[in-house]
Design a protein around this motif. Structure first.
Motif, PDB file in Angstrom:
ATOM      1  N   GLY A 693    -126.777  -0.319   9.397  1.00 22.91           N
ATOM      2  CA  GLY A 693    -125.970   0.441  10.347  1.00 22.91           C
ATOM      3  C   GLY A 693    -126.344   0.213  11.795  1.00 22.91           C
ATOM      4  N   ARG A 694    -127.103  -0.845  12.078  1.00 26.69           N
ATOM      5  CA  ARG A 694    -127.506  -1.144  13.461  1.00 26.69           C
ATOM      6  C   ARG A 694    -126.502  -2.136  14.067  1.00 26.69           C
ATOM      7  NH1 ARG A 694    -133.735  -2.664  13.621  1.00 26.69           N
ATOM      8  NH2 ARG A 694    -133.169  -2.733  15.827  1.00 26.69           N
ATOM      9  N   PHE A 695    -125.304  -1.654  14.301  1.00 32.00           N
ATOM     10  CA  PHE A 695    -124.213  -2.530  14.706  1.00 32.00           C
ATOM     11  C   PHE A 695    -124.384  -3.069  16.125  1.00 32.00           C
ATOM     12  CE2 PHE A 695    -121.845   0.491  11.731  1.00 32.00           C
ATOM     13  CZ  PHE A 695    -122.084  -0.304  10.631  1.00 32.00           C
ATOM     14  N   GLU A 696    -124.896  -2.262  17.036  1.00 33.34           N
ATOM     15  CA  GLU A 696    -125.056  -2.731  18.413  1.00 33.34           C
ATOM     16  C   GLU A 696    -126.078  -3.870  18.489  1.00 33.34           C
ATOM     17  OE1 GLU A 696    -125.932   0.375  21.138  1.00 33.34           O
ATOM     18  OE2 GLU A 696    -124.069   1.475  20.755  1.00 33.34           O
ATOM     19  N   ALA A 697    -127.182  -3.715  17.779  1.00 34.62           N
ATOM     20  CA  ALA A 697    -128.193  -4.779  17.773  1.00 34.62           C
ATOM     21  C   ALA A 697    -127.622  -6.055  17.161  1.00 34.62           C
ATOM     22  CB  ALA A 697    -129.428  -4.324  17.001  1.00 34.62           C
ATOM     23  N   ALA A 698    -126.861  -5.909  16.091  1.00 33.71           N
ATOM     24  CA  ALA A 698    -126.263  -7.081  15.451  1.00 33.71           C
ATOM     25  C   ALA A 698    -125.280  -7.775  16.386  1.00 33.71           C
ATOM     26  CB  ALA A 698    -125.565  -6.658  14.159  1.00 33.71           C
ATOM     27  N   THR A 699    -124.477  -6.978  17.101  1.00 33.13           N
ATOM     28  CA  THR A 699    -123.515  -7.557  18.054  1.00 33.13           C
ATOM     29  C   THR A 699    -124.236  -8.306  19.162  1.00 33.13           C
ATOM     30  OG1 THR A 699    -121.938  -5.777  17.594  1.00 33.13           O
ATOM     31  CG2 THR A 699    -121.621  -7.033  19.634  1.00 33.13           C
ATOM     32  N   SER A 700    -125.303  -7.711  19.688  1.00 39.03           N
ATOM     33  CA  SER A 700    -126.056  -8.336  20.768  1.00 39.03           C
ATOM     34  C   SER A 700    -126.650  -9.673  20.335  1.00 39.03           C
ATOM     35  CB  SER A 700    -127.163  -7.390  21.244  1.00 39.03           C
ATOM     36  OG  SER A 700    -127.941  -7.993  22.243  1.00 39.03           O
ATOM     37  N   LEU A 701    -127.178  -9.720  19.122  1.00 36.89           N
ATOM     38  CA  LEU A 701    -127.772 -10.968  18.623  1.00 36.89           C
ATOM     39  C   LEU A 701    -126.698 -12.035  18.409  1.00 36.89           C
ATOM     40  CD1 LEU A 701    -130.053 -12.693  17.598  1.00 36.89           C
ATOM     41  CD2 LEU A 701    -129.956 -11.484  15.408  1.00 36.89           C
ATOM     42  N   LEU A 702    -125.576 -11.664  17.844  1.00 36.25           N
ATOM     43  CA  LEU A 702    -124.517 -12.650  17.614  1.00 36.25           C
ATOM     44  C   LEU A 702    -123.954 -13.185  18.928  1.00 36.25           C
ATOM     45  CD1 LEU A 702    -122.358 -11.408  14.600  1.00 36.25           C
ATOM     46  CD2 LEU A 702    -123.685 -13.495  14.787  1.00 36.25           C
ATOM     47  N   ASP A 703    -123.965 -12.368  19.967  1.00 34.59           N
ATOM     48  CA  ASP A 703    -123.475 -12.826  21.270  1.00 34.59           C
ATOM     49  C   ASP A 703    -124.324 -13.967  21.812  1.00 34.59           C
ATOM     50  OD1 ASP A 703    -121.390 -11.060  21.260  1.00 34.59           O
ATOM     51  OD2 ASP A 703    -122.373  -9.557  22.529  1.00 34.59           O
ATOM     52  N   ARG A 704    -125.560 -14.056  21.372  1.00 31.59           N
ATOM     53  CA  ARG A 704    -126.445 -15.135  21.837  1.00 31.59           C
ATOM     54  C   ARG A 704    -126.204 -16.451  21.115  1.00 31.59           C
ATOM     55  NH1 ARG A 704    -132.167 -13.040  20.547  1.00 31.59           N
ATOM     56  NH2 ARG A 704    -132.598 -15.238  21.004  1.00 31.59           N
ATOM     57  N   MET A 705    -125.596 -16.392  19.956  1.00 32.08           N
ATOM     58  CA  MET A 705    -125.494 -17.576  19.113  1.00 32.08           C
ATOM     59  C   MET A 705    -124.363 -18.487  19.576  1.00 32.08           C
ATOM     60  SD  MET A 705    -128.036 -16.749  17.364  1.00 32.08           S
ATOM     61  CE  MET A 705    -128.081 -18.145  16.250  1.00 32.08           C
ATOM     62  N   ASP A 706    -124.567 -19.778  19.364  1.00 33.38           N
ATOM     63  CA  ASP A 706    -123.595 -20.789  19.769  1.00 33.38           C
ATOM     64  C   ASP A 706    -122.811 -21.231  18.542  1.00 33.38           C
ATOM     65  OD1 ASP A 706    -122.143 -22.890  20.735  1.00 33.38           O
ATOM     66  OD2 ASP A 706    -123.803 -23.835  21.802  1.00 33.38           O
ATOM     67  N   PHE A 707    -121.595 -20.672  18.376  1.00 31.77           N
ATOM     68  CA  PHE A 707    -120.793 -20.997  17.202  1.00 31.77           C
ATOM     69  C   PHE A 707    -120.196 -22.400  17.289  1.00 31.77           C
ATOM     70  CE2 PHE A 707    -121.250 -16.567  16.526  1.00 31.77           C
ATOM     71  CZ  PHE A 707    -120.994 -16.338  15.184  1.00 31.77           C
ATOM     72  N   VAL A 708    -120.140 -22.952  18.507  1.00 32.22           N
ATOM     73  CA  VAL A 708    -119.599 -24.301  18.650  1.00 32.22           C
ATOM     74  C   VAL A 708    -120.635 -25.333  18.248  1.00 32.22           C
ATOM     75  CG1 VAL A 708    -118.673 -25.985  20.265  1.00 32.22           C
ATOM     76  CG2 VAL A 708    -118.019 -23.574  20.455  1.00 32.22           C
ATOM     77  N   ALA A 709    -121.883 -25.146  18.724  1.00 30.51           N
ATOM     78  CA  ALA A 709    -122.936 -26.122  18.443  1.00 30.51           C
ATOM     79  C   ALA A 709    -123.409 -26.046  16.994  1.00 30.51           C
ATOM     80  CB  ALA A 709    -124.119 -25.904  19.386  1.00 30.51           C
ATOM     81  N   SER A 710    -123.309 -24.869  16.382  1.00 29.52           N
ATOM     82  CA  SER A 710    -123.844 -24.685  15.031  1.00 29.52           C
ATOM     83  C   SER A 710    -122.802 -25.094  14.004  1.00 29.52           C
ATOM     84  CB  SER A 710    -124.247 -23.221  14.823  1.00 29.52           C
ATOM     85  OG  SER A 710    -125.205 -22.826  15.764  1.00 29.52           O
ATOM     86  N   GLN A 711    -122.622 -26.387  13.849  1.00 25.32           N
ATOM     87  CA  GLN A 711    -121.576 -26.887  12.962  1.00 25.32           C
ATOM     88  C   GLN A 711    -122.116 -27.399  11.639  1.00 25.32           C
ATOM     89  OE1 GLN A 711    -118.248 -26.757  13.345  1.00 25.32           O
ATOM     90  NE2 GLN A 711    -118.543 -25.578  15.190  1.00 25.32           N
ATOM     91  N   GLY A 712    -123.388 -27.231  11.369  1.00 21.70           N
ATOM     92  CA  GLY A 712    -123.940 -27.688  10.105  1.00 21.70           C
ATOM     93  C   GLY A 712    -123.417 -26.861   8.947  1.00 21.70           C
ATOM     94  N   LEU A 713    -123.661 -27.339   7.747  1.00 21.65           N
ATOM     95  CA  LEU A 713    -123.154 -26.660   6.556  1.00 21.65           C
ATOM     96  C   LEU A 713    -123.630 -25.215   6.496  1.00 21.65           C
ATOM     97  CD1 LEU A 713    -121.904 -26.398   3.786  1.00 21.65           C
ATOM     98  CD2 LEU A 713    -123.869 -27.572   2.817  1.00 21.65           C
ATOM     99  N   PHE A 714    -124.914 -24.985   6.697  1.00 22.72           N
ATOM    100  CA  PHE A 714    -125.448 -23.642   6.516  1.00 22.72           C
ATOM    101  C   PHE A 714    -125.424 -22.824   7.795  1.00 22.72           C
ATOM    102  CE2 PHE A 714    -127.655 -26.058   3.133  1.00 22.72           C
ATOM    103  CZ  PHE A 714    -126.958 -25.495   2.095  1.00 22.72           C
ATOM    104  N   THR A 715    -125.749 -23.456   8.909  1.00 22.41           N
ATOM    105  CA  THR A 715    -125.863 -22.677  10.143  1.00 22.41           C
ATOM    106  C   THR A 715    -124.551 -22.000  10.492  1.00 22.41           C
ATOM    107  OG1 THR A 715    -125.428 -24.718  11.353  1.00 22.41           O
ATOM    108  CG2 THR A 715    -127.721 -24.089  11.070  1.00 22.41           C
ATOM    109  N   HIS A 716    -123.475 -22.778  10.589  1.00 24.40           N
ATOM    110  CA  HIS A 716    -122.202 -22.195  10.998  1.00 24.40           C
ATOM    111  C   HIS A 716    -121.637 -21.294   9.901  1.00 24.40           C
ATOM    112  CE1 HIS A 716    -118.975 -21.941  13.820  1.00 24.40           C
ATOM    113  NE2 HIS A 716    -118.073 -22.281  12.931  1.00 24.40           N
ATOM    114  N   THR A 717    -121.808 -21.673   8.641  1.00 27.60           N
ATOM    115  CA  THR A 717    -121.275 -20.871   7.541  1.00 27.60           C
ATOM    116  C   THR A 717    -121.948 -19.503   7.502  1.00 27.60           C
ATOM    117  OG1 THR A 717    -120.842 -22.873   6.278  1.00 27.60           O
ATOM    118  CG2 THR A 717    -120.892 -20.811   5.056  1.00 27.60           C
ATOM    119  N   TYR A 718    -123.259 -19.486   7.624  1.00 26.98           N
ATOM    120  CA  TYR A 718    -123.962 -18.210   7.619  1.00 26.98           C
ATOM    121  C   TYR A 718    -123.576 -17.352   8.814  1.00 26.98           C
ATOM    122  CZ  TYR A 718    -127.325 -17.462   3.863  1.00 26.98           C
ATOM    123  OH  TYR A 718    -127.916 -17.152   2.665  1.00 26.98           O
ATOM    124  N   LEU A 719    -123.427 -17.995   9.987  1.00 22.61           N
ATOM    125  CA  LEU A 719    -123.022 -17.239  11.166  1.00 22.61           C
ATOM    126  C   LEU A 719    -121.630 -16.634  10.979  1.00 22.61           C
ATOM    127  CD1 LEU A 719    -124.230 -19.406  14.185  1.00 22.61           C
ATOM    128  CD2 LEU A 719    -125.104 -17.190  13.468  1.00 22.61           C
TER     129      LEU A 719
END
Length: 961
Positions: A693-719
């Motif tokens: 239930g820690r939605f704000e922390a999860a949102t903040s962390l995802l905002d840091r991630m690069d969905f464009v650069a993370s195109q590998g099988l696992f990295t982008h899929t997990y994201l």
């Protein structure tokens, strides 16, 4: 630095005709303070001023300009200049002043020689005083003495004698001195100018003045030049002719400036040696290193450093570096190349002994090009490795090209060439391909070549880097293939894993690859074969027992010590630099298979529900040496594996602690958004936080991630999976649904049919239900149940059955949920079990089975609270309260009808059909039928026709009370 060779100082400044004073860019404030003294002196009162600054800051120029302005204001101007070559000549300065004050109206005076005190000290001092007094009586007098710190002692004594005797005369005395210059003999500066002189410190010029001196437009270049020289006018003048197009001011210098500065500090013991050591060391300068490189005793070194700091040649800090880059470059240019190279090699050795980072040592090794330093190769390779992963590939290439200048074995040369290919690939892919071919041509020992190529695969994160490694490994494997499978199987194994994990499409067929393993009988080769069979089973999604069994075989001997001799605990980097094949790739370890990103991710996903195997996996990964990938902290993989296992068991709090601590270490190394293991850790933490239930922390962390650069099988899929879950949980259901579908499409494109990798269908079906897309939800549930049944593991099957219970109706839904609970009780998946219990209890409550619902929901609340899943616990608790309220009889009837039974009975008595009641109350027809059956039994009537009368009688009896 005061490196200007002072132009001719006129012997006489008296009766100077009026002419425009030269303009000094940026010195208007200082000249203004000097000319501000003119009215005071013209009023008949003496004044004094001191111009102080470091070498070359323009003291002489300011003094000359002030003298010209004084002459224009009616002063008689007399100037003199101190010189180190004349500091031993008694009376040198006062004779210059006396000659300057000699004019047609001057009274006869004794010979100049008497000013040296040859006629007696008191008479000589009085003679100089009378010369100045007589000149002052004819008009205001400007006495300027340049470089007073170089004056002879007798001249200083004369000026001190004069100062107190001309206080009521129009005399302006202006002295210039270098800041921090040690006191000369017995006369102090205040003795010559009084206790309250106007003190003017000349600091470096600003950007605008620097640009004017350099004939540049104000801007970044002028600012860089001012920074490189500190705004020192003489250094700016020396920089100007060297400022060619494209030149970096911070890399320029003048050998003439280096010569002059070295000459200027010759008079101070050990200062030249310390000065040159500081130039060699640069930003690495520290007291110990300066003293050792200069070959100076510590006490002598301290005294020399103190002097140079006071002169503003060295910075006043615990790192006494040279004040300006132009000065350092000038000193280096003045050194012979061999001297520089030898000193840089000595500095590199000293830094190595002091434990300095490889990058700092390598900076000196680059300058020691003519010196052979065998140990330098290891340092240069480590520094290059760090430089590549911090985005400085061209610097890494420089380090590696320097390493190739050393005498190398064929194995080490190949290792350096492959590393250089990786660095050059970032900015020159065609050149990198040539390096790979050059490396292949150096292949000598098969075992070493296979090891080095495998090390390259293990050390690269993924994406284009991995493609380069696969290409290089393929070429080397082709070269080694003549030696048969025994010579090349470790390399083929790791190449297959790397290719399977980096492809943007379906992976290579394992059946074709497996044929090469048939002749192999080595136990290590068979364990690797088991690992690849496990991988194939996972991708096919056919059999969980087969996959687990193969993983267990691969783990059976992995991580064991060598069969003979002591364990080799050297890091992969040390092994790589030594050119020694590691045990793991020769049959004595096998742990590196599980360190490969692709393999590690799938292994942890499959083994999460196998506590004994998880423990074995963590022991294999928990080794003393550093990981191959520079972004992965030591101990990261076992920590992540344990966190994944804890999350799978529903221990969300402890799992989040593992993930959070590990994520901080990835942040320190800059690998959170780029390294596949770092991205996996971040995605797992987001998933964990969603359940907590820690939605704000999860949102903040995802905002840091690069969905464009993370195109590998696992990295982008997990994201995508983690973001989809977060969006659904926070009300952005449509966007979350699209993320989850995209996740599924990527897995299908890669040929990944293992349903337990990410349970995307379960969450996508829930989102589809929330969006009213019941057909989509039913389709996803059916697909999930088929895939999970084929796989055969309890967690994915129980999760799929729970989803099926949501899309089915009535008895089918309840049977699916009951089966899900039974299945999940046989696994460690407590959170999934709590979810199934919550769904079953909710269904039972809707069907009027309140007593059953209360017991089911009580278990759901207790289990979800143990997991720390606050959103699920709140939902289960709310359903539990509703079920308990439903058991409470309605107050307006005597037959004990529950509120829901009474409400449905009233609507039926009013003529509504079961379908209409179900639609109005959002219930199933089966639920309506069950509630009506209960109402008939409690009212004692056979059916619907008697319902209206029975309710009316019940109401009358209640009113009668």
């Amino acid at each position: 630095m005061d490196t200007e060779v002072n132009p001719e100082h006129p012997a006489s400044g008296a009766s100077v005709p009026k002419r425009p004073a030269p303009r000094l860019p940026g010195r208007e404030p200082e000249l203004g303070r000097l000319t501000g003294l003119f009215p005071v002196v013209l009023g008949g009162t003496a004044a004094s001023a001191v111009l102080a600054g470091e070498f070359g800051m323009g003291k002489s120029a300011v003094l000359r300009t002030a003298g010209a302005l004084a002459a224009n204001a009616g002063f008689t101007v007399a100037t003199a200049t101190g010189s180190r070559l004349e500091s031993h000549l008694a009376g040198g300065l006062v004779r210059q002043l006396a000659d300057a004050l000699d004019g047609p109206e001057a009274p006869p005076r004794p010979p100049v020689a008497e000013l040296c005190g040859s006629a007696g000290e008191s008479e000589a001092l009085d003679l100089f005083f009378r010369i100045v007094r007589d000149a002052a009586e004819r008009g205001p007098l400007f006495l300027g003495i340049d470089n007073i710190h170089l004056a002879d002692a007798w001249s200083m004594r004369c000026l001190a004698y004069l100062r107190s005797r001309v206080l009521d005369r129009p005399v302006l005395l202006v002295l210039t001195s270098v800041i921090g210059y040690p006191p000369h003999r017995e006369v102090a500066l205040l003795d010559m100018v009084g206790s309250t002189p106007v003190t003017i410190t000349l600091n470096g010029l600003g950007d605008a003045a620097a640009a004017e001196i350099l004939s540049l437009a104000p801007g970044e270049l002028a600012s860089a030049c001012r920074e490189a020289t500190g705004g020192n006018p003489v250094l700016l003048q020396a920089l100007r002719p060297r400022l060619l197009p494209g030149a970096d001011p911070h890399e320029l210098g003048s050998s003439l400036i280096g010569q002059v500065l070295t000459t200027r500090v010759q008079e101070f013991p050990h200062a030249p040696a310390i000065l040159h050591a500081a130039a060699i060391l640069g930003e690495d300068a520290g007291f110990d290193l300066l003293a050792r490189l200069a070959g100076v005793d510590e006490l002598d070194a301290l005294q020399a450093i103190d002097t140079l700091v006071r002169l503003h040649v060295l910075n006043n800090s615990d790192q006494p570096t040279l004040t300006y880059s132009f000065v350092r470059n000038s000193l280096l240019k003045d050194m012979p190349q061999t001297t520089r190279a030898v000193n840089h090699s000595r500095a590199a050795k000293l830094l190595t002994e002091a434990g300095a980072p490889p990058e700092r040592v390598a900076a000196h090794l680059l300058e020691a090009t003519s010196i052979r330093i065998p140990w330098a190769v290891d340092v240069l390779r480590l520094s290059a490795r760090d430089a590549v992963f911090s985005g400085r590939s061209e610097l890494a290439a420089r380090h590696l090209r320097r390493a190739l200048e050393e005498r190398l074995t064929s194995g080490r040369r190949m290792a350096v060439l492959l590393q250089l290919a990786h660095a050059e690939f970032q900015f020159d892919p065609p050149g990198a391909a040539k390096r790979v071919r050059e490396a292949v041509d150096t292949v000598g020992n098969r075992e070493t070549a296979a090891y080095i190529a495998t090390a390259m695969l293990l050390s690269l994160c993924g994406g284009q880097d991995a493609r380069l490694g696969i290409s290089a490994a393929g070429q080397i494997a082709a070269r080694l293939d003549a030696g048969g499978p025994d010579a090349v199987w470790p390399l083929l194994c790791m190449t297959y894993l790397a290719e399977a994990g980096s492809r943007l499409g379906p992976p290579p067929e394992f059946r074709d690859f497996e044929e090469q393993w048939a002749p192999l009988t080595d136990p290590a080769a068979q364990r690797s074969r088991s690992a690849l069979l496990a991988l194939d089973a996972v991708r096919s999604g056919e059999s969980a027992p087969d996959a687990v069994g193969h993983f267990a075989d691969a783990l059976s001997q992995a991580g064991a010590p060598p069969r003979a001799g002591a364990p080799d605990t050297r890091s992969p980097r040390e092994l790589d630099q030594a050119g020694a094949p590691p045990r793991a790739l020769n049959g004595d370890d096998g742990g590196e298979l599980f360190e490969q990103h692709y393999f590690f991710t799938l292994a942890t996903a499959v083994l999460a529900d196998e506590p004994a195997h998880v423990d074995r996996l963590c022991r294999v990964l928990d080794v003393e040496r550093e990981p191959w990938d520079v972004h992965v902290p030591h101990g990261a993989l076992p920590t992540l594996a344990r966190g994944i296992a804890l999350q799978a068991s529903g221990d969300l709090q402890r799992a989040s602690v593992h993930f959070e601590s590990l994520l901080r270490r990835f942040d320190e190394r800059g690998g959170t958004t780029t390294c596949p293991v770092g991205v996996l850790c971040a995605a797992k933490l987001v998933e964990c936080w969603v359940d907590l239930g820690r939605f704000e922390a999860a949102t903040s962390l995802l905002d840091r991630m690069d969905f464009v650069a993370s195109q590998g099988l696992f990295t982008h899929t997990y994201l995508l999976y983690a973001r989809g879950r977060l969006r659904v949980a926070t009300g952005y259901t449509r966007f979350g649904f699209e993320d989850l579908l995209s996740c599924g499409r990527r897995l299908a494109h890669h040929g990944m049919r293992f349903p337990g990798f990410v349970p995307w269908r379960a969450h996508a079906a829930r989102a589809a239900l929330a969006l009213g897309q019941t057909d989509d939800a039913a389709r996803l549930a059916e697909e999930d149940i088929n895939a999970s049944a084929r796989w055969g593991a309890a967690r994915p099957l129980g999760t799929a059955l729970t989803t099926l219970g949501l899309v089915r109706e009535d008895d089918e839904a309840e049977r699916a949920l009951q089966k899900a609970i039974t299945t999940l009780r046989s696994s460690p998946a407590r959170l999934q079990l709590a979810t199934a219990l919550t769904e079953l209890g909710t269904l039972q409550s809707r069907h009027g089975q309140s007593e059953k619902a209360i017991e089911t929901l009580r278990q759901a609340v207790e289990l979800s609270e143990q997991c720390g899943a606050r959103p699920l616990a709140r939902r289960a608790a709310e359903e539990l309260r509703s079920s308990r309220r439903a058991l409470t009889p309605a107050k307006d009837n005597e037959h004990g009808l529950t509120r829901q039974e009474n409400r449905i009975a009233v609507m039926a008595a009013q003529g509504l059909t079961n379908r209409e009641i179900a639609t109005a109350l959002h219930l199933t027809r089966r639920t309506v039928e069950l509630h009506l059956s209960g109402a008939y039994r409690k009212l004692g009537i056979p059916g619907r026709a008697e319902l209206g009368g029975a309710l009316a009688k019940s109401s009358q009896r209640v009113d009668g009370r």
